[in-house]
Design a protein around this motif. Structure first.
Motif, short mmCIF file in Angstrom:
data_model
loop_
_atom_site.label_atom_id
_atom_site.label_comp_id
_atom_site.label_asym_id
_atom_site.label_seq_id
_atom_site.Cartn_x
_atom_site.Cartn_y
_atom_site.Cartn_z
N UNK A 86 0.85 -1.19 0.00
CA UNK A 86 0.00 0.00 0.00
C UNK A 86 0.89 1.24 0.00
N UNK A 87 0.55 2.21 -0.86
CA UNK A 87 1.24 3.50 -0.85
C UNK A 87 0.18 4.56 -0.56
N UNK A 88 0.44 5.37 0.47
CA UNK A 88 -0.49 6.42 0.90
C UNK A 88 0.08 7.78 0.54
N UNK A 89 -0.74 8.63 -0.05
CA UNK A 89 -0.36 9.99 -0.40
C UNK A 89 -1.18 10.93 0.47
N UNK A 90 -0.52 11.74 1.26
CA UNK A 90 -1.21 12.67 2.14
C UNK A 90 -1.56 13.97 1.45
N UNK A 103 3.95 7.42 1.89
CA UNK A 103 4.53 6.29 2.63
C UNK A 103 4.09 4.99 1.97
N UNK A 104 5.00 4.04 1.89
CA UNK A 104 4.71 2.70 1.40
C UNK A 104 4.85 1.73 2.56
N UNK A 105 3.76 1.05 2.90
CA UNK A 105 3.72 0.13 4.03
C UNK A 105 2.95 -1.13 3.66
N UNK A 106 2.97 -2.10 4.57
CA UNK A 106 2.18 -3.31 4.36
C UNK A 106 0.71 -3.02 4.69
N UNK A 127 -5.47 6.17 9.05
CA UNK A 127 -6.06 7.08 10.02
C UNK A 127 -5.20 8.34 10.20
N UNK A 128 -3.89 8.18 10.19
CA UNK A 128 -3.01 9.34 10.33
C UNK A 128 -3.18 10.30 9.16
N UNK A 129 -3.24 9.77 7.95
CA UNK A 129 -3.41 10.62 6.77
C UNK A 129 -4.75 11.34 6.83
N UNK A 130 -5.79 10.64 7.28
CA UNK A 130 -7.10 11.29 7.41
C UNK A 130 -7.09 12.38 8.47
N UNK A 131 -6.39 12.14 9.58
CA UNK A 131 -6.32 13.14 10.65
C UNK A 131 -5.58 14.40 10.20
N UNK A 132 -4.58 14.24 9.35
CA UNK A 132 -3.77 15.37 8.90
C UNK A 132 -4.34 16.07 7.67
N UNK A 133 -5.34 15.50 7.03
CA UNK A 133 -5.81 16.01 5.74
C UNK A 133 -6.55 17.34 5.85
N UNK A 134 -6.46 18.10 4.77
CA UNK A 134 -7.24 19.33 4.66
C UNK A 134 -8.71 18.95 4.52
N UNK A 135 -9.61 19.78 5.00
CA UNK A 135 -11.04 19.49 4.85
C UNK A 135 -11.43 19.37 3.38
N UNK A 136 -12.06 18.28 3.04
CA UNK A 136 -12.51 18.05 1.67
C UNK A 136 -11.45 17.53 0.72
N UNK A 137 -10.22 17.39 1.17
CA UNK A 137 -9.14 16.91 0.29
C UNK A 137 -9.27 15.41 0.06
N UNK A 138 -8.97 14.98 -1.15
CA UNK A 138 -9.00 13.56 -1.49
C UNK A 138 -7.69 12.91 -1.08
N UNK A 139 -7.77 11.74 -0.49
CA UNK A 139 -6.61 10.95 -0.07
C UNK A 139 -6.37 9.89 -1.15
N UNK A 140 -5.16 9.85 -1.68
CA UNK A 140 -4.81 8.83 -2.68
C UNK A 140 -4.21 7.62 -2.00
#
Length: 145
Positions: A86-90, A103-106, A127-140
């Protein structure tokens, strides 16, 4: 007899600790998403995407990255040997001090599934990416095949 006198009685303290330990060990543990445990095999691609989409909610865009090359997961390397899938883009807000950009994690680290021997609840990177995200921003979120 006052409350302070009850706590000073000899023998009360060890008995209370023993009862608490027994009840804690017998308490049911919360189930992880879809029954996925730390040592379970990797689920199929569609199931992985569904788990990540459910964890991230409406803010997530989950896609397959065909060029994603797996390597050892940096988040769980000392405890276990899992590979990244999994690769998460904040999309962090400006007020976050050290935001997670990418970040790339299992899968287990992304969802926050506790490791073997890990005490307490562990927050996942989704959850961390969601907590740090701008309101209304899409998480990839990208998943490898």
């Amino acid at each position: 007899m006052t409350a302070a006198a009850v706590h000073r009685r000899p023998g009360t303290h060890w008995w209370t600790r023993l009862c608490t330990a027994v009840l804690t060990a017998a308490a049911p543990r919360p189930a992880s998403p879809a029954g996925l445990g730390w040592d379970d095999l990797m689920p199929e691609l569609g199931e992985r995407m569904a788990l990540l989409a459910r964890a991230a909610g409406r803010q997530a865009v989950v896609t397959v990255d065909r060029g994603f090359t797996p390597h050892e997961c940096p988040a769980c390397a000392p405890r276990g040997r899992r590979i990244t899938s999994v690769r998460l883009w904040g999309a962090p807000r400006a007020d976050v001090v050290q935001p997670l950009q990418v970040a790339a994690v299992c899968l287990q680290c992304a969802l926050g599934i506790p490791a073997t021997g890990h005490v307490g609840k562990r927050g996942g990177l989704v959850q961390r990416v969601l907590d740090e995200a701008r309101p209304g921003a899409a998480i990839r979120i990208e998943v490898c095949e």
